[in-house]
Design an enzyme around this catalytic site. Structure first.
Site, PDB file in Angstrom:
ATOM      1  N   ARG A 112       2.387   3.404  -8.274  1.00  0.00           N
ATOM      2  CA  ARG A 112       2.881   4.158  -9.415  1.00  0.00           C
ATOM      3  C   ARG A 112       4.341   3.788  -9.635  1.00  0.00           C
ATOM      4  NH1 ARG A 112      -1.535   4.504 -10.667  1.00  0.00           N
ATOM      5  NH2 ARG A 112      -2.870   6.313 -11.003  1.00  0.00           N
ATOM      6  N   HIS A 159       0.011  -3.706 -15.453  1.00  0.00           N
ATOM      7  CA  HIS A 159      -0.889  -2.684 -14.915  1.00  0.00           C
ATOM      8  C   HIS A 159      -2.326  -3.217 -14.815  1.00  0.00           C
ATOM      9  CE1 HIS A 159      -1.073   1.922 -14.310  1.00  0.00           C
ATOM     10  NE2 HIS A 159      -2.019   1.323 -13.594  1.00  0.00           N
TER      11      HIS A 159
END
Length: 309
Positions: A224, A272
């Site tokens: 994250r 991502h």
């Protein structure tokens, strides 16, 4: 017949509209699955974050929310959500993460960049150490961290794993708890961040912890974005304390075009893609949880609200 609301970005429905009903039927559950079901008729929600403001009290028959993603930080604090919440633990998700982490660990371990981009045709033999002499630390020993640590250990790397609570993983040196976090980081040459994002884990990798890495270390963050203090990481790259950072997740996504990471040659940005939920394998997990719910059995991968994951 149960009604299952698919609550995820519209583009996701195209990928799931065949796989998910088929997987549910395979486990013997009769269900109507759709992104368009009247609120008062919804029994279960398959959730992929669209926003953080969903009012779950609008669904009086709701029995559980089944997440499509491993991360639940966008929903776990929602006070209107009082039914069980399950996160996604998907073999395809784990496989993808192992491939990304292993690929980038090997890239930096072997020094591949210098040979792939060598415009001056320099001949400078400098063989890397063997994997057994390369210290890798993984922060986070959940499903993904354990899978990555195991894969790297099988390649011979000296792997240390850290988790909030004690774990035992074959071939890994396992440390746990706040008192051993710095010990896990000390001297690491490659650091992989695979922690969940909670108030306690935000900015885990700050300036003091970056200083504990082996000089010139590599940081990989497929976890994250907010696990990293961006200002501290940029300073560590500037000083040489960190030699390279390969980052897949960011506080703001897409990463803004003017972000310093884009301009830094010591940073690799991947959009991502370290791992993604695959409709074929994720649908099987969702279907099994629906079967369990209907049979009165415990749901798989329930989120502990007190921990935030």
């Amino acid at each position: 017949m149960i009604n299952v609301l698919f609550m995820a970005p519209q583009k996701s429905w195209a990928a799931y509209k065949t796989e998910l009903p088929a997987a549910i039927a395979e486990v013997g559950v009769t269900a109507h699955v759709s992104p368009d079901i009247p609120d008062e008729e919804v029994d279960y929600i398959v959730y992929g974050p669209k926003d953080t403001g969903t009012d779950f009290t609008a669904y009086p028959r709701l029995k559980a929310v089944l997440g499509l993603w491993a991360g639940v930080e966008s929903i776990v604090g929602n006070e209107t959500l009082t039914v069980p919440l399950a996160r996604m633990v998907d073999p395809g998700l784990a496989n993808g993460m192992v491939e990304w982490v292993t690929g980038h660990v090997l890239r930096h371990h072997l020094g591949m960049d210098a040979h792939i981009v060598n415009p001056d045709h320099l001949w400078a033999p400098s063989p890397p150490p063997l994997a057994r002499n390369r210290r890798v630390t993984i922060l986070g020993l959940g499903e993904l961290g354990t899978a990555c640590g195991t894969a790297l250990a099988r390649l011979g790397f000296d792997v240390t794993g850290w988790s909030r609570t004690p774990r035992s993983v074959p071939d890994l040196r396992c440390l746990a708890g706040p008192s051993e976090l710095e010990t896990a980081i000390d001297g690491a040459e490659i650091l992989v961040l695979l922690l969940p994002l909670t108030p306690e884990t935000e900015n885990t990798l700050d300036a003091p912890r970056l200083a504990r890495l082996s000089p010139g270390a590599v940081v990989l963050n497929p976890g994250r974005g907010a696990l990293v203090d961006d200002t501290a990481l940029l300073a560590a790259l500037e000083s040489g304390q960190v030699g390279h950072a390969t980052l897949d997740t960011f506080r703001t996504e897409p990463l803004p075009a003017d972000h310093p990471y884009w301009q830094n040659d010591q940073v690799t940005v991947t959009p991502h893609i370290a791992s993604a939920t695959r409709p074929d394998t994720a649908s099987v997990v969702i279907a099994e949880n629906l079967r369990r719910a209907i049979d009165g059995a415990p749901l798989l991968h329930l989120v502990d609200r007190s921990r935030g994951y």
